[in-house]
Motif scaffolding. Structure first.
Motif, PDB file in Angstrom:
ATOM      1  N   ALA A  28     -28.078 -27.430  69.279  1.00 34.02           N
ATOM      2  CA  ALA A  28     -26.720 -27.376  69.172  1.00 34.02           C
ATOM      3  C   ALA A  28     -26.443 -26.683  67.560  1.00 34.02           C
ATOM      4  CB  ALA A  28     -26.139 -28.772  69.309  1.00 34.02           C
ATOM      5  N   ALA A  29     -27.428 -27.172  66.823  1.00 35.50           N
ATOM      6  CA  ALA A  29     -27.179 -26.630  65.461  1.00 35.50           C
ATOM      7  C   ALA A  29     -27.760 -24.982  65.257  1.00 35.50           C
ATOM      8  CB  ALA A  29     -28.260 -27.206  64.382  1.00 35.50           C
ATOM      9  N   ALA A  30     -28.497 -24.672  66.326  1.00 35.66           N
ATOM     10  CA  ALA A  30     -29.079 -23.173  66.544  1.00 35.66           C
ATOM     11  C   ALA A  30     -27.878 -22.255  66.237  1.00 35.66           C
ATOM     12  CB  ALA A  30     -29.890 -23.066  67.603  1.00 35.66           C
ATOM     13  N   SER A  31     -26.897 -22.144  66.925  1.00 34.45           N
ATOM     14  CA  SER A  31     -25.946 -21.219  66.924  1.00 34.45           C
ATOM     15  C   SER A  31     -24.529 -21.995  66.698  1.00 34.45           C
ATOM     16  CB  SER A  31     -26.172 -20.074  68.013  1.00 34.45           C
ATOM     17  OG  SER A  31     -26.074 -20.591  69.114  1.00 34.45           O
ATOM     18  N   PRO A  32     -23.355 -21.414  66.441  1.00 31.64           N
ATOM     19  CA  PRO A  32     -22.163 -22.138  66.572  1.00 31.64           C
ATOM     20  C   PRO A  32     -21.480 -21.724  67.989  1.00 31.64           C
ATOM     21  CG  PRO A  32     -21.887 -20.224  65.151  1.00 31.64           C
ATOM     22  CD  PRO A  32     -23.597 -20.429  65.472  1.00 31.64           C
ATOM     23  N   ALA A  33     -20.677 -22.223  68.426  1.00 31.41           N
ATOM     24  CA  ALA A  33     -19.948 -22.110  69.519  1.00 31.41           C
ATOM     25  C   ALA A  33     -18.678 -20.861  69.045  1.00 31.41           C
ATOM     26  CB  ALA A  33     -19.018 -23.195  70.218  1.00 31.41           C
ATOM     27  N   CYS A  34     -18.974 -19.769  69.619  1.00 34.27           N
ATOM     28  CA  CYS A  34     -18.287 -18.626  69.554  1.00 34.27           C
ATOM     29  C   CYS A  34     -17.036 -18.380  70.380  1.00 34.27           C
ATOM     30  CB  CYS A  34     -19.083 -17.361  69.099  1.00 34.27           C
ATOM     31  SG  CYS A  34     -20.217 -17.451  67.784  1.00 34.27           S
ATOM     32  N   THR A  35     -17.209 -18.742  71.640  1.00 34.55           N
ATOM     33  CA  THR A  35     -16.233 -18.415  72.673  1.00 34.55           C
ATOM     34  C   THR A  35     -16.322 -19.045  73.875  1.00 34.55           C
ATOM     35  OG1 THR A  35     -14.944 -16.525  73.878  1.00 34.55           O
ATOM     36  CG2 THR A  35     -17.441 -16.158  73.547  1.00 34.55           C
ATOM     37  N   TYR A  69     -22.549 -13.205  69.206  1.00 39.69           N
ATOM     38  CA  TYR A  69     -23.220 -12.120  68.888  1.00 39.69           C
ATOM     39  C   TYR A  69     -23.816 -12.577  67.563  1.00 39.69           C
ATOM     40  CZ  TYR A  69     -21.996  -8.577  72.401  1.00 39.69           C
ATOM     41  OH  TYR A  69     -21.737  -7.807  73.544  1.00 39.69           O
ATOM     42  N   GLU A  70     -24.987 -12.088  67.443  1.00 39.66           N
ATOM     43  CA  GLU A  70     -25.867 -12.620  66.222  1.00 39.66           C
ATOM     44  C   GLU A  70     -26.527 -11.392  65.607  1.00 39.66           C
ATOM     45  OE1 GLU A  70     -29.258 -15.807  64.641  1.00 39.66           O
ATOM     46  OE2 GLU A  70     -29.056 -15.636  66.744  1.00 39.66           O
ATOM     47  N   ILE A  71     -26.397 -11.337  64.554  1.00 39.75           N
ATOM     48  CA  ILE A  71     -27.261 -10.425  63.609  1.00 39.75           C
ATOM     49  C   ILE A  71     -27.891 -10.957  62.406  1.00 39.75           C
ATOM     50  CG2 ILE A  71     -25.364  -8.428  64.383  1.00 39.75           C
ATOM     51  CD1 ILE A  71     -24.808  -8.526  61.342  1.00 39.75           C
ATOM     52  N   TYR A  72     -29.033 -10.244  62.069  1.00 38.24           N
ATOM     53  CA  TYR A  72     -29.725 -10.342  60.871  1.00 38.24           C
ATOM     54  C   TYR A  72     -29.453  -8.920  60.057  1.00 38.24           C
ATOM     55  CZ  TYR A  72     -31.616 -14.609  62.543  1.00 38.24           C
ATOM     56  OH  TYR A  72     -31.709 -15.769  62.972  1.00 38.24           O
ATOM     57  N   ALA A  73     -28.902  -8.705  58.919  1.00 34.61           N
ATOM     58  CA  ALA A  73     -28.545  -7.593  58.290  1.00 34.61           C
ATOM     59  C   ALA A  73     -28.317  -7.831  56.851  1.00 34.61           C
ATOM     60  CB  ALA A  73     -27.366  -6.880  58.975  1.00 34.61           C
ATOM     61  N   PHE A  74     -27.903  -6.732  56.010  1.00 30.47           N
ATOM     62  CA  PHE A  74     -27.475  -6.885  54.842  1.00 30.47           C
ATOM     63  C   PHE A  74     -25.846  -6.595  54.606  1.00 30.47           C
ATOM     64  CE2 PHE A  74     -32.135  -5.622  54.550  1.00 30.47           C
ATOM     65  CZ  PHE A  74     -32.553  -6.449  53.549  1.00 30.47           C
ATOM     66  N   VAL A 114     -15.847 -12.794  62.599  1.00 28.64           N
ATOM     67  CA  VAL A 114     -17.056 -13.823  61.868  1.00 28.64           C
ATOM     68  C   VAL A 114     -17.005 -15.126  62.210  1.00 28.64           C
ATOM     69  CG1 VAL A 114     -18.322 -14.187  59.631  1.00 28.64           C
ATOM     70  CG2 VAL A 114     -17.520 -11.746  60.264  1.00 28.64           C
ATOM     71  N   VAL A 115     -17.944 -15.669  62.719  1.00 27.60           N
ATOM     72  CA  VAL A 115     -17.527 -17.037  63.076  1.00 27.60           C
ATOM     73  C   VAL A 115     -18.358 -18.090  61.939  1.00 27.60           C
ATOM     74  CG1 VAL A 115     -17.990 -18.831  64.783  1.00 27.60           C
ATOM     75  CG2 VAL A 115     -17.326 -16.955  65.456  1.00 27.60           C
ATOM     76  N   GLN A 116     -19.474 -17.500  61.486  1.00 25.50           N
ATOM     77  CA  GLN A 116     -20.413 -18.029  60.692  1.00 25.50           C
ATOM     78  C   GLN A 116     -21.222 -17.221  60.009  1.00 25.50           C
ATOM     79  OE1 GLN A 116     -22.673 -21.354  62.181  1.00 25.50           O
ATOM     80  NE2 GLN A 116     -24.147 -21.173  60.698  1.00 25.50           N
ATOM     81  N   ASN A 117     -21.069 -17.348  58.507  1.00 27.02           N
ATOM     82  CA  ASN A 117     -22.084 -16.455  57.858  1.00 27.02           C
ATOM     83  C   ASN A 117     -23.057 -16.889  56.841  1.00 27.02           C
ATOM     84  OD1 ASN A 117     -22.895 -14.085  56.315  1.00 27.02           O
ATOM     85  ND2 ASN A 117     -20.736 -13.245  55.750  1.00 27.02           N
TER      86      ASN A 117
END
Length: 92
Positions: free
Chosen positions: A21-28, A63-68, A86-89
């Protein structure tokens, strides 16, 4: 011995559930048919100033990204796939 196994198994199940559950937030809760396409989402992400996207993936209902980011800091960002918000940054 058996009386110790049941509580231990229950504890492991609770910890595993909490970790996932902590791995990703609930986005939709919207169905995937309502989600922006990958191309549309990448356009929105670029407009927000994220560059050098190393990972773009579906993570749960996000949708999850790893970026700059614009400041050049590493960022792990979760987006609402319907709105592109953005839901979580998480930045380094």
């Amino acid at each position: 011995m058996r009386k110790f196994l049941i509580p231990a198994a229950a504890a492991v199940a609770v910890l595993a559930t909490a970790a996932s559950a902590a791995a990703s937030p609930a986005c939709t809760t919207a169905p995937k048919a309502k989600w922006l396409s990958e191309a549309q989402m990448k356009t929105k992400i670029a407009a927000l100033g994220y560059t050098k996207i190393k990972v773009f993936q579906v993570s749960g209902s996000c949708y999850e990204i790893y970026a700059f980011n614009k400041a050049g800091k590493k960022a792990e960002v979760y987006f609402n796939p319907v709105t592109g918000a953005v839901v979580q940054n998480n930045e380094d």
